[in-house]
Scaffold this active site. Structure first.
Site, PDB file in Angstrom:
ATOM      1  N   ASP A 129       0.847  -1.189   0.000  1.00 47.92           N
ATOM      2  CA  ASP A 129       0.000   0.000   0.000  1.00 47.92           C
ATOM      3  C   ASP A 129       0.885   1.242   0.000  1.00 47.92           C
ATOM      4  OD1 ASP A 129      -2.905   0.908   0.329  1.00 47.92           O
ATOM      5  OD2 ASP A 129      -1.875   2.091   1.852  1.00 47.92           O
ATOM      6  N   ASN A 176      -2.393  13.300  -3.271  1.00 50.41           N
ATOM      7  CA  ASN A 176      -3.375  13.744  -4.261  1.00 50.41           C
ATOM      8  C   ASN A 176      -4.012  15.069  -3.864  1.00 50.41           C
ATOM      9  OD1 ASN A 176      -3.300  11.859  -6.318  1.00 50.41           O
ATOM     10  ND2 ASN A 176      -4.717  10.456  -5.308  1.00 50.41           N
ATOM     11  N   HIS A 211      -3.938  15.113  -8.705  1.00 52.11           N
ATOM     12  CA  HIS A 211      -3.983  13.728  -9.158  1.00 52.11           C
ATOM     13  C   HIS A 211      -2.871  13.403 -10.158  1.00 52.11           C
ATOM     14  CE1 HIS A 211      -7.669  12.517  -7.119  1.00 52.11           C
ATOM     15  NE2 HIS A 211      -8.147  13.725  -7.387  1.00 52.11           N
ATOM     16  N   ASP A 227      -0.670  10.110  -9.915  1.00 54.52           N
ATOM     17  CA  ASP A 227      -0.475   9.160 -11.009  1.00 54.52           C
ATOM     18  C   ASP A 227       1.005   8.951 -11.310  1.00 54.52           C
ATOM     19  OD1 ASP A 227      -3.193   8.942 -11.209  1.00 54.52           O
ATOM     20  OD2 ASP A 227      -3.380  10.159 -13.030  1.00 54.52           O
ATOM     21  N   GLU A 271      -4.314   2.560  -4.817  1.00 56.85           N
ATOM     22  CA  GLU A 271      -2.885   2.637  -4.495  1.00 56.85           C
ATOM     23  C   GLU A 271      -2.389   1.332  -3.888  1.00 56.85           C
ATOM     24  OE1 GLU A 271      -4.965   4.389  -0.806  1.00 56.85           O
ATOM     25  OE2 GLU A 271      -5.346   4.194  -2.958  1.00 56.85           O
TER      26      GLU A 271
END
Length: 326
Positions: A198, A206, A211, A215, A241
């Site tokens: 994780d 974010n 975002h 990414d 994630e």
């Protein structure tokens, strides 16, 4: 040599011959290649194949047997289909892969180079050819090059099993491969490990940096992790994630050692275009397959270990050894 039909059957025989001649004429005009093979697997005639981009000339096959031209397993299967078509009188079909480089009776120039080494897929359609002028019974083998279709099928299969953002396998592909590996591990009593991973504080990244930064972080982290995996390992994106790494032939010590290397690798990842000051980390849960255990149970134990890693401070690995009971 043609049979000598009785007067009673002359009309039917002439009709068969006319149908045969029309078929052969049509085949000569088609881009696909066709072969007349006798019941012993000998190439009696080669017809068509005018599309040079899709077919190598088969004229060198004439007089040779299937076992002279093809790899033995494929030759066995083809001969069986020819004989079945002749005996049953019914159409037989097969899909098969063949490279020109693997056909020894072709000229050397046809068996060398990039094109010769490339896999070519064909659909073979085999049907009896009555009244053909030959001493043995024969069948017609129409070979249709279906390589473009197979390549398209492979492309869509890859798309269906690939995460578009990271290029990793997706959850579906992980489960398909995992069940195969679990079955193999139990059958041969080999080790198998699973890592659940994780991304730490992903929502915060974010929210603060956008975002696009998230990414990019996912792409960089997964690329860096994938770079230290073996070819046999499978890394998949299982959620936003969240990731998993399936480790065949890996015991607990090996899985923990890799986990520590992954932690160190991710700590070195930077986002210079988005958040150069941010230090990225991951948390890892590790579990190894126990006797008679299912993949679902293995994944649950790895998840439990991941929750422990996150609860105890993140940026670390925790292992769930579990028990020998499934």
């Amino acid at each position: 040599m043609e049979h000598d039909p009785s007067p009673v059957s002359r009309a039917a025989y002439d009709a068969v011959c006319a149908e045969r001649d029309q078929l052969l004429t049509l085949l000569r005009a088609l881009p696909d290649i066709s072969f007349v093979l006798d019941e012993h697997g000998v190439y009696v005639n080669v017809i068509g194949g005018t599309n040079e981009a899709m077919y190598v000339s088969g004229q060198n096959l004439l007089g040779h047997a299937l076992h002279d031209a093809l790899p033995t397993p494929l030759a066995d299967e083809c001969l069986h289909l020819v004989r079945t078509a002749i005996e049953s009188g019914e159409l037989q079909t097969i899909e098969y892969c063949l490279r020109a480089a693997d056909v020894p009776v072709l000229p050397e120039e046809a068996r060398t180079g990039t094109r010769a080494a490339a896999d070519q897929w064909f659909e073979g359609r085999v049907l009896p050819l009555p009244a053909y002028d030959h001493t043995n019974r024969v069948a017609l083998w129409v070979a249709v090059n279906i390589t473009p279709r197979k390549q398209l099928e492979h492309y869509w299969q890859e798309v269906a099993h690939t995460d578009p953002l990271t290029g990793l396998a997706n959850r579906q592909r992980l489960f398909e491969r995992a069940h195969q590996e679990v079955e193999r591990a139990h059958r041969h009593q080999h080790p198998l490990a699973l890592l659940q991973i994780d991304f730490d504080h992903f929502k915060r990244l974010n929210d603060v940096y956008g975002h696009a930064a998230g990414d990019e972080a996912l792409r960089r982290i997964t690329q860096s992790c994938a770079g230290i995996l073996r070819d046999a390992d499978l890394m998949a994106r299982t959620g936003g994630e969240e990731f998993a790494i399936l480790l065949p032939e890996t015991d607990s010590d090996g899985a923990l050692d890799l986990s520590r290397r992954l932690l160190e690798t991710v700590r070195e990842v930077r986002l210079p275009d988005f958040a150069p000051e941010v230090r990225l980390t991951i948390s890892i849960g590790c579990a190894t397959l126990r006797t008679k255990e299912s993949f679902d149970r293995l994944m649950r134990r790895a998840d439990e270990a991941l929750y422990e890693a996150k609860a105890s401070g993140r940026d670390r690995v925790c292992a769930n050894q579990g028990s020998q009971e499934p």
